[in-house]
Design a protein around this motif. Structure first.
Motif, PDB file in Angstrom:
ATOM      1  N   LYS A   1       0.068   1.952   1.790  1.00 52.91           N
ATOM      2  CA  LYS A   1       0.894   1.411   1.976  1.00 52.91           C
ATOM      3  C   LYS A   1       1.779   2.060   4.101  1.00 52.91           C
ATOM      4  O   LYS A   1       2.569   0.834   3.649  1.00 52.91           O
ATOM      5  CB  LYS A   1       2.172   3.147   1.214  1.00 52.91           C
ATOM      6  CG  LYS A   1       2.447   2.652  -0.283  1.00 52.91           C
ATOM      7  CD  LYS A   1       3.443   3.674  -1.453  1.00 52.91           C
ATOM      8  CE  LYS A   1       3.129   3.809  -2.977  1.00 52.91           C
ATOM      9  NZ  LYS A   1       4.086   4.257  -3.200  1.00 52.91           N
ATOM     10  N   SER A   2       1.525   3.025   4.285  1.00 52.96           N
ATOM     11  CA  SER A   2       1.491   2.527   5.443  1.00 52.96           C
ATOM     12  C   SER A   2       0.988   1.980   6.758  1.00 52.96           C
ATOM     13  O   SER A   2       1.435   1.531   7.395  1.00 52.96           O
ATOM     14  CB  SER A   2       1.067   4.458   5.806  1.00 52.96           C
ATOM     15  OG  SER A   2       1.939   5.725   5.783  1.00 52.96           O
ATOM     16  N   LEU A   3       0.065   1.061   5.715  1.00 56.05           N
ATOM     17  CA  LEU A   3      -0.816   0.332   6.806  1.00 56.05           C
ATOM     18  C   LEU A   3      -0.125  -0.906   5.946  1.00 56.05           C
ATOM     19  O   LEU A   3      -0.030  -2.614   6.509  1.00 56.05           O
ATOM     20  CB  LEU A   3      -2.156  -0.287   6.316  1.00 56.05           C
ATOM     21  CG  LEU A   3      -2.314   1.464   7.662  1.00 56.05           C
ATOM     22  CD1 LEU A   3      -3.893   1.268   6.539  1.00 56.05           C
ATOM     23  CD2 LEU A   3      -2.358   1.139   8.880  1.00 56.05           C
ATOM     24  N   GLY A   4       1.021  -1.182   4.855  1.00 55.32           N
ATOM     25  CA  GLY A   4       0.942  -2.728   3.851  1.00 55.32           C
ATOM     26  C   GLY A   4      -0.289  -3.132   3.836  1.00 55.32           C
ATOM     27  O   GLY A   4      -0.476  -4.443   3.645  1.00 55.32           O
ATOM     28  N   ILE A   5      -1.115  -2.489   3.121  1.00 55.67           N
ATOM     29  CA  ILE A   5      -2.458  -3.252   2.236  1.00 55.67           C
ATOM     30  C   ILE A   5      -2.106  -2.754   1.080  1.00 55.67           C
ATOM     31  O   ILE A   5      -2.435  -1.968   0.599  1.00 55.67           O
ATOM     32  CB  ILE A   5      -3.659  -2.767   3.463  1.00 55.67           C
ATOM     33  CG1 ILE A   5      -3.967  -1.074   3.691  1.00 55.67           C
ATOM     34  CG2 ILE A   5      -3.750  -3.482   4.768  1.00 55.67           C
ATOM     35  CD1 ILE A   5      -5.329  -1.481   4.385  1.00 55.67           C
ATOM     36  N   LYS A   6      -3.487  -3.473  -0.109  1.00 54.14           N
ATOM     37  CA  LYS A   6      -3.788  -3.203  -1.619  1.00 54.14           C
ATOM     38  C   LYS A   6      -4.586  -2.550  -1.123  1.00 54.14           C
ATOM     39  O   LYS A   6      -5.664  -1.299  -0.537  1.00 54.14           O
ATOM     40  CB  LYS A   6      -4.548  -4.776  -1.673  1.00 54.14           C
ATOM     41  CG  LYS A   6      -3.201  -5.426  -2.244  1.00 54.14           C
ATOM     42  CD  LYS A   6      -4.741  -7.132  -2.178  1.00 54.14           C
ATOM     43  CE  LYS A   6      -3.480  -8.013  -2.455  1.00 54.14           C
ATOM     44  NZ  LYS A   6      -3.973  -9.321  -3.463  1.00 54.14           N
ATOM     45  N   PRO A   7      -4.463  -0.937  -2.342  1.00 55.62           N
ATOM     46  CA  PRO A   7      -5.877   0.216  -2.128  1.00 55.62           C
ATOM     47  C   PRO A   7      -7.047  -0.261  -2.114  1.00 55.62           C
ATOM     48  O   PRO A   7      -8.055   0.176  -2.205  1.00 55.62           O
ATOM     49  CB  PRO A   7      -5.150   0.712  -4.231  1.00 55.62           C
ATOM     50  CG  PRO A   7      -3.527   0.189  -3.592  1.00 55.62           C
ATOM     51  CD  PRO A   7      -3.463  -1.179  -3.122  1.00 55.62           C
TER      52      PRO A   7
END
Length: 301
Positions: A1-7
């Motif tokens: 979430k902090s990086l705005g990417i998918k798991p």
């Protein structure tokens, strides 16, 4: 979430005491601060953050030119000092490149490069549950690596980078005071050459002799014989540094002082010639010292 990417885009690597779970809450709490400190500039913080019993950070980079003025760069780091033995063992390596590279080509190239670098070293003969090498290509250079010639150059460059890191891992081996380059020549196959090199690399008697500077070269030949490789012992020769001490089933005359000096060097070259084929390999290992026993005898206490 902090990086705005998918798991699925998050790659996880870990090391530590086997069987002891990591405190993921501690990791979660640190994420915001880690994201704030991200930078595109060179920084040793990441590399140092991966170190455990390592004594120094391990990094290597190269830039390669291709036809028509194109180029790409490769940068890599590694951590590891103990429980090091093929396949890879307790080591983590992170490789980045600005080349445009397909995932299929990257997988093949990385597998080949690892086979000729990290899988040809041994510190103590022990493998582990934790080993990882990541190759990340962001394409920032705009250079597409696709043709046979370009892919060959990329693999050669990557292999050289990983070899340098592999050498650093051995040099930084837990308690290590010397590095031994075991060069096996004229084997029937590359696999046979590697098997002979590994047999010598993991021999406690060889490693302790190296630590003590004791030129007991018979232990090397004994370890060769303990390998799973079939060879003609009457054709084998053994060279320590530039001194041939055994050839065609006979010990040779040599200068004992020069041999002791070779065994006392911090970098020792050992050449084992099987004289039965055209293949060769170099396995790199280190000595076994009192300090190694101390480190691992008190690892959790």
């Amino acid at each position: 979430k902090s990086l705005g990417i998918k798991p699925i885009e998050v790659l996880v690597a870990s090391t530590g005491v086997i069987g002891k779970q990591l405190d993921y809450h501690k990791i979660e709490r640190a994420v915001p601060k880690l994201v704030e400190r991200l930078t595109v500039d060179y920084d040793e913080t990441f590399v140092r953050g991966t170190m455990t019993t390592d004594k120094f950070p391990k990094m290597c980079a190269t830039e390669v030119g291709l036809s028509r003025g194109r180029h790409f760069r490769i940068g890599a780091s590694a951590k590891g000092a103990g429980m090091i033995h093929p396949n890879m063992a307790t080591m983590l390596s992170f490789v980045t490149t600005d080349a445009i590279l397909s995932s299929a080509d990257a997988q093949v190239i990385l597998t080949n490069a690892v086979s000729n670098s990290f899988n040809l070293i041994s510190v103590d003969g022990d493998t582990s549950t934790n080993d990882t090498v990541f190759l990340l290509a962001n394409g920032a250079s705009g250079t597409e690596v696709k043709s046979y010639e370009d892919l060959k150059k990329f693999e050669e460059a990557l292999t050289n980078v990983l070899r340098e890191l592999a050498k650093m891992i051995v040099k930084d081996g837990e308690g290590a005071t010397k590095v031994v380059h075991l060069k096996v020549q004229h084997a029937r196959s590359f696999e046979d050459a590697v098997a002979v090199g590994k047999a010598v690399a993991v021999s406690p008697l060889v490693k302790t002799a190296v630590f003590g500077g004791d030129p007991n070269w018979g232990r090397i030949l004994s370890a060769v014989g303990n390998s799973s490789v079939n060879f003609d012992h009457t054709k084998v020769s053994l060279k320590i540094g530039d001194l041939v001490v055994f050839d065609k089933n006979e010990p040779l005359k040599y200068n004992p002082r020069k041999l002791r000096k070779a065994f006392s060097s911090q970098d020792i070259d050992v050449t084992i010639d099987l004289a039965i084929g055209k293949h060769s390999a170099e396995v790199i290992t280190c000595d076994l010292s009192y300090e190694y026993v101390k480190i691992n005898g008190e690892y959790t206490t």
